[in-house]
Scaffold this motif. Structure first.
Motif, PDB file in Angstrom:
ATOM      1  N   PRO A 142     -47.979 -14.301   0.080  1.00 26.85           N
ATOM      2  CA  PRO A 142     -47.437 -14.855  -1.171  1.00 26.85           C
ATOM      3  C   PRO A 142     -48.256 -16.044  -1.654  1.00 26.85           C
ATOM      4  CG  PRO A 142     -45.694 -14.453   0.423  1.00 26.85           C
ATOM      5  CD  PRO A 142     -47.001 -14.302   1.153  1.00 26.85           C
ATOM      6  N   THR A 143     -48.479 -16.101  -2.936  1.00 24.55           N
ATOM      7  CA  THR A 143     -49.218 -17.215  -3.523  1.00 24.55           C
ATOM      8  C   THR A 143     -48.721 -17.444  -4.939  1.00 24.55           C
ATOM      9  OG1 THR A 143     -51.397 -18.012  -4.201  1.00 24.55           O
ATOM     10  CG2 THR A 143     -51.058 -15.635  -4.256  1.00 24.55           C
ATOM     11  N   ASP A 144     -48.672 -18.703  -5.349  1.00 28.22           N
ATOM     12  CA  ASP A 144     -48.240 -19.030  -6.706  1.00 28.22           C
ATOM     13  C   ASP A 144     -49.399 -18.992  -7.686  1.00 28.22           C
ATOM     14  OD1 ASP A 144     -45.594 -19.412  -5.962  1.00 28.22           O
ATOM     15  OD2 ASP A 144     -45.996 -21.471  -5.314  1.00 28.22           O
ATOM     16  N   VAL A 145     -50.623 -19.031  -7.179  1.00 28.77           N
ATOM     17  CA  VAL A 145     -51.808 -18.979  -8.026  1.00 28.77           C
ATOM     18  C   VAL A 145     -52.565 -17.709  -7.659  1.00 28.77           C
ATOM     19  CG1 VAL A 145     -53.939 -20.113  -8.702  1.00 28.77           C
ATOM     20  CG2 VAL A 145     -51.936 -21.489  -8.075  1.00 28.77           C
ATOM     21  N   TRP A 146     -52.581 -16.778  -8.603  1.00 30.03           N
ATOM     22  CA  TRP A 146     -53.170 -15.474  -8.295  1.00 30.03           C
ATOM     23  C   TRP A 146     -53.962 -14.981  -9.495  1.00 30.03           C
ATOM     24  CZ3 TRP A 146     -52.411 -10.658 -10.626  1.00 30.03           C
ATOM     25  CH2 TRP A 146     -52.983  -9.567  -9.958  1.00 30.03           C
ATOM     26  N   ALA A 147     -55.075 -14.357  -9.227  1.00 31.86           N
ATOM     27  CA  ALA A 147     -55.870 -13.696 -10.255  1.00 31.86           C
ATOM     28  C   ALA A 147     -56.276 -12.332  -9.728  1.00 31.86           C
ATOM     29  CB  ALA A 147     -57.110 -14.523 -10.592  1.00 31.86           C
ATOM     30  N   PRO A 148     -56.326 -11.322 -10.578  1.00 30.37           N
ATOM     31  CA  PRO A 148     -56.704  -9.980 -10.104  1.00 30.37           C
ATOM     32  C   PRO A 148     -58.070 -10.004  -9.426  1.00 30.37           C
ATOM     33  CG  PRO A 148     -55.864  -9.888 -12.343  1.00 30.37           C
ATOM     34  CD  PRO A 148     -56.044 -11.339 -12.023  1.00 30.37           C
ATOM     35  N   PRO A 149     -58.174  -9.452  -8.229  1.00 29.73           N
ATOM     36  CA  PRO A 149     -59.459  -9.424  -7.543  1.00 29.73           C
ATOM     37  C   PRO A 149     -60.405  -8.423  -8.194  1.00 29.73           C
ATOM     38  CG  PRO A 149     -57.862  -8.150  -6.312  1.00 29.73           C
ATOM     39  CD  PRO A 149     -57.104  -8.806  -7.440  1.00 29.73           C
ATOM     40  N   GLU A 150     -61.695  -8.615  -7.991  1.00 19.06           N
ATOM     41  CA  GLU A 150     -62.658  -7.628  -8.445  1.00 19.06           C
ATOM     42  C   GLU A 150     -62.435  -6.313  -7.689  1.00 19.06           C
ATOM     43  OE1 GLU A 150     -65.022  -7.764 -10.882  1.00 19.06           O
ATOM     44  OE2 GLU A 150     -63.990  -9.632 -11.399  1.00 19.06           O
ATOM     45  N   PRO A 151     -62.591  -5.178  -8.348  1.00 20.58           N
ATOM     46  CA  PRO A 151     -62.415  -3.896  -7.666  1.00 20.58           C
ATOM     47  C   PRO A 151     -63.338  -3.775  -6.452  1.00 20.58           C
ATOM     48  CG  PRO A 151     -62.560  -3.575 -10.036  1.00 20.58           C
ATOM     49  CD  PRO A 151     -62.917  -5.006  -9.778  1.00 20.58           C
ATOM     50  N   ARG A 152     -62.775  -3.286  -5.357  1.00 21.20           N
ATOM     51  CA  ARG A 152     -63.549  -3.089  -4.139  1.00 21.20           C
ATOM     52  C   ARG A 152     -63.754  -1.601  -3.930  1.00 21.20           C
ATOM     53  NH1 ARG A 152     -60.892  -6.491   0.627  1.00 21.20           N
ATOM     54  NH2 ARG A 152     -62.796  -5.719   1.647  1.00 21.20           N
ATOM     55  N   GLY A 153     -65.006  -1.172  -3.808  1.00 22.80           N
ATOM     56  CA  GLY A 153     -65.289   0.246  -3.666  1.00 22.80           C
ATOM     57  C   GLY A 153     -65.188   0.968  -4.996  1.00 22.80           C
ATOM     58  N   GLN A 154     -65.099   2.271  -4.911  1.00 23.21           N
ATOM     59  CA  GLN A 154     -65.050   3.116  -6.106  1.00 23.21           C
ATOM     60  C   GLN A 154     -63.604   3.296  -6.558  1.00 23.21           C
ATOM     61  OE1 GLN A 154     -67.933   4.381  -7.747  1.00 23.21           O
ATOM     62  NE2 GLN A 154     -68.770   2.807  -6.407  1.00 23.21           N
ATOM     63  N   VAL A 155     -63.100   2.349  -7.340  1.00 22.50           N
ATOM     64  CA  VAL A 155     -61.711   2.388  -7.788  1.00 22.50           C
ATOM     65  C   VAL A 155     -61.585   3.352  -8.962  1.00 22.50           C
ATOM     66  CG1 VAL A 155     -59.795   1.071  -8.740  1.00 22.50           C
ATOM     67  CG2 VAL A 155     -61.266   0.053  -6.977  1.00 22.50           C
ATOM     68  N   ARG A 156     -60.895   4.462  -8.739  1.00 27.79           N
ATOM     69  CA  ARG A 156     -60.707   5.467  -9.786  1.00 27.79           C
ATOM     70  C   ARG A 156     -59.738   4.970 -10.853  1.00 27.79           C
ATOM     71  NH1 ARG A 156     -61.047  11.065  -8.981  1.00 27.79           N
ATOM     72  NH2 ARG A 156     -62.408  10.442  -7.268  1.00 27.79           N
ATOM     73  N   VAL A 157     -58.603   4.376 -10.392  1.00 29.82           N
ATOM     74  CA  VAL A 157     -57.576   3.910 -11.316  1.00 29.82           C
ATOM     75  C   VAL A 157     -57.077   2.548 -10.862  1.00 29.82           C
ATOM     76  CG1 VAL A 157     -55.309   4.363 -12.343  1.00 29.82           C
ATOM     77  CG2 VAL A 157     -56.801   6.277 -11.741  1.00 29.82           C
ATOM     78  N   ARG A 158     -56.906   1.647 -11.809  1.00 29.02           N
ATOM     79  CA  ARG A 158     -56.223   0.377 -11.549  1.00 29.02           C
ATOM     80  C   ARG A 158     -55.013   0.287 -12.449  1.00 29.02           C
ATOM     81  NH1 ARG A 158     -58.649  -5.660 -10.760  1.00 29.02           N
ATOM     82  NH2 ARG A 158     -58.902  -4.740  -8.675  1.00 29.02           N
ATOM     83  N   LEU A 159     -53.832   0.085 -11.838  1.00 24.57           N
ATOM     84  CA  LEU A 159     -52.597  -0.190 -12.564  1.00 24.57           C
ATOM     85  C   LEU A 159     -52.324  -1.677 -12.422  1.00 24.57           C
ATOM     86  CD1 LEU A 159     -50.392   2.787 -11.282  1.00 24.57           C
ATOM     87  CD2 LEU A 159     -51.978   2.747 -13.221  1.00 24.57           C
ATOM     88  N   ALA A 160     -52.191  -2.386 -13.543  1.00 25.01           N
ATOM     89  CA  ALA A 160     -52.088  -3.839 -13.488  1.00 25.01           C
ATOM     90  C   ALA A 160     -50.946  -4.367 -14.331  1.00 25.01           C
ATOM     91  CB  ALA A 160     -53.407  -4.471 -13.949  1.00 25.01           C
ATOM     92  N   THR A 161     -50.283  -5.399 -13.805  1.00 30.39           N
ATOM     93  CA  THR A 161     -49.304  -6.198 -14.540  1.00 30.39           C
ATOM     94  C   THR A 161     -49.748  -7.657 -14.424  1.00 30.39           C
ATOM     95  OG1 THR A 161     -47.843  -6.672 -12.665  1.00 30.39           O
ATOM     96  CG2 THR A 161     -47.520  -4.568 -13.795  1.00 30.39           C
ATOM     97  N   ASN A 162     -48.954  -8.551 -14.975  1.00 32.60           N
ATOM     98  CA  ASN A 162     -49.284  -9.975 -14.867  1.00 32.60           C
ATOM     99  C   ASN A 162     -49.161 -10.487 -13.438  1.00 32.60           C
ATOM    100  OD1 ASN A 162     -49.784 -10.222 -17.601  1.00 32.60           O
ATOM    101  ND2 ASN A 162     -47.655 -10.760 -18.072  1.00 32.60           N
ATOM    102  N   HIS A 163     -48.469  -9.721 -12.596  1.00 29.76           N
ATOM    103  CA  HIS A 163     -48.172 -10.217 -11.250  1.00 29.76           C
ATOM    104  C   HIS A 163     -48.896  -9.468 -10.128  1.00 29.76           C
ATOM    105  CE1 HIS A 163     -45.057 -12.830 -12.831  1.00 29.76           C
ATOM    106  NE2 HIS A 163     -44.640 -11.817 -13.565  1.00 29.76           N
ATOM    107  N   GLY A 164     -49.497  -8.333 -10.423  1.00 30.48           N
ATOM    108  CA  GLY A 164     -50.152  -7.611  -9.346  1.00 30.48           C
ATOM    109  C   GLY A 164     -50.892  -6.383  -9.823  1.00 30.48           C
TER     110      GLY A 164
END
Length: 285
Positions: A106-128
């Motif tokens: 758990p962390t209060d300060v979070w930013a989406p990490p850079e994709p690792r490997g061959q990411v086919r799909v990324r599903l993203a919200t403000n929190h994860g």
């Protein structure tokens, strides 16, 4: 390849994390760029597992994935986004236990990490985020197309709408070994090599016995055993089929040459349809 209980756990995780939210969908790898554009910004209505297939509903469209041998969903997020680190492969497994790298810190300060490997799909919200890598199948379907996929599958013991009579009737029509039929997703959806070996042992059925020579009563017992142990897998995230108090997790799986826990006869390892097959020559008839 993850067995069916893992896909049901995955569906539940996605429902808890994403249901009701509008999702940013992208394809860092680029191979799913068209599909990502169609799904991007849509509301995530919920997930549905059917055997080893995952159907994720975005308004009137569906993201259909099948992890296959190498697919994996990986999660990351802030303190409000609580999910397992990964579900699927690749990662080391003992049997089909979900040996995860640990819960997200758990962390209060979070930013989406850079994709690792061959990411086919990324599903993203403000929190994860949830990243999909290495799937066997990944495509956008309409509701009729989704129905066409599920109609080709056998009943899934983990689904409330599963009809065991469909499995029993189909198995009784075929001369192929019951050990093959339990792995045939058109006959029954979800079981893999571990559940196949263990359920046939617990039900006392010889895996080479033709389906049409297994009685209705024994097929019903086999279905009940699969349903019970796969439900336990959903609840615990691991496969343990032995009775409470046993030191071993499995009766026959990966125990070739070792004494049967019931009769002490050495467990036999054979090959069936290019997959390893474990059985007790005395307990299974």
């Amino acid at each position: 390849m993850p067995e069916g209980h893992s896909i049901h756990r995955l569906a539940a995780a996605f429902d808890e994390l994403l249901a009701g939210q509008r999702i940013d969908v992208s394809s860092p790898q680029g191979r799913f760029a068209d599909g990502a554009r169609v799904l991007n910004g849509r509301r995530y209505e919920g997930s549905e597992a059917y055997g080893k297939h995952l159907f994720q509903h975005f308004d009137d469209l569906v993201l259909h994935t099948h992890l296959g041998l190498y697919g994996s969903w990986t999660f990351d997020g802030d303190a409000s986004f609580v999910a397992p680190h990964a579900i699927g492969a690749p990662r080391r497994r003992i049997g089909e236990s979900e040996e995860l790298a640990g819960e997200i810190t758990p962390t209060d300060v979070w930013a989406p990490p850079e994709p690792r490997g061959q990411v086919r799909v990324r599903l993203a919200t403000n929190h994860g985020i949830a990243d999909l890598t290495g799937p066997n199948q990944c495509r956008v379907l309409s509701a009729p197309e989704t129905l066409a996929v599920t109609s080709r599958l056998g009943p899934d013991p983990l689904r409330a709408d599963a009809d065991p009579e469909r499995f029993i009737t189909r198995a009784r029509q075929l001369r192929r070994p019951i050990g093959e039929l339990v792995m045939d997703q058109a006959v029954i959806s979800g079981p893999g090599n571990i559940y196949r070996a263990e359920a046939l042992f617990i039900a006392g059925i010889h895996p080479w016995r033709p389906g049409n020579r297994v009685s209705i009563a024994r097929l019903r017992t086999l279905w009940d055993v699969l349903a019970e142990h796969m439900k336990n897998g959903v609840e615990t995230g691991s496969i343990v089929t032995t009775s409470e108090g046993e030191q071993e997790r499995f009766y026959v799986y990966q125990r070739a040459g070792l004494p049967c826990l019931v009769c002490t006869t050495p467990i036999v390892l054979e090959e069936m349809a290019a997959r390893k097959l474990y059985r007790c020559p005395r307990c299974q008839r």
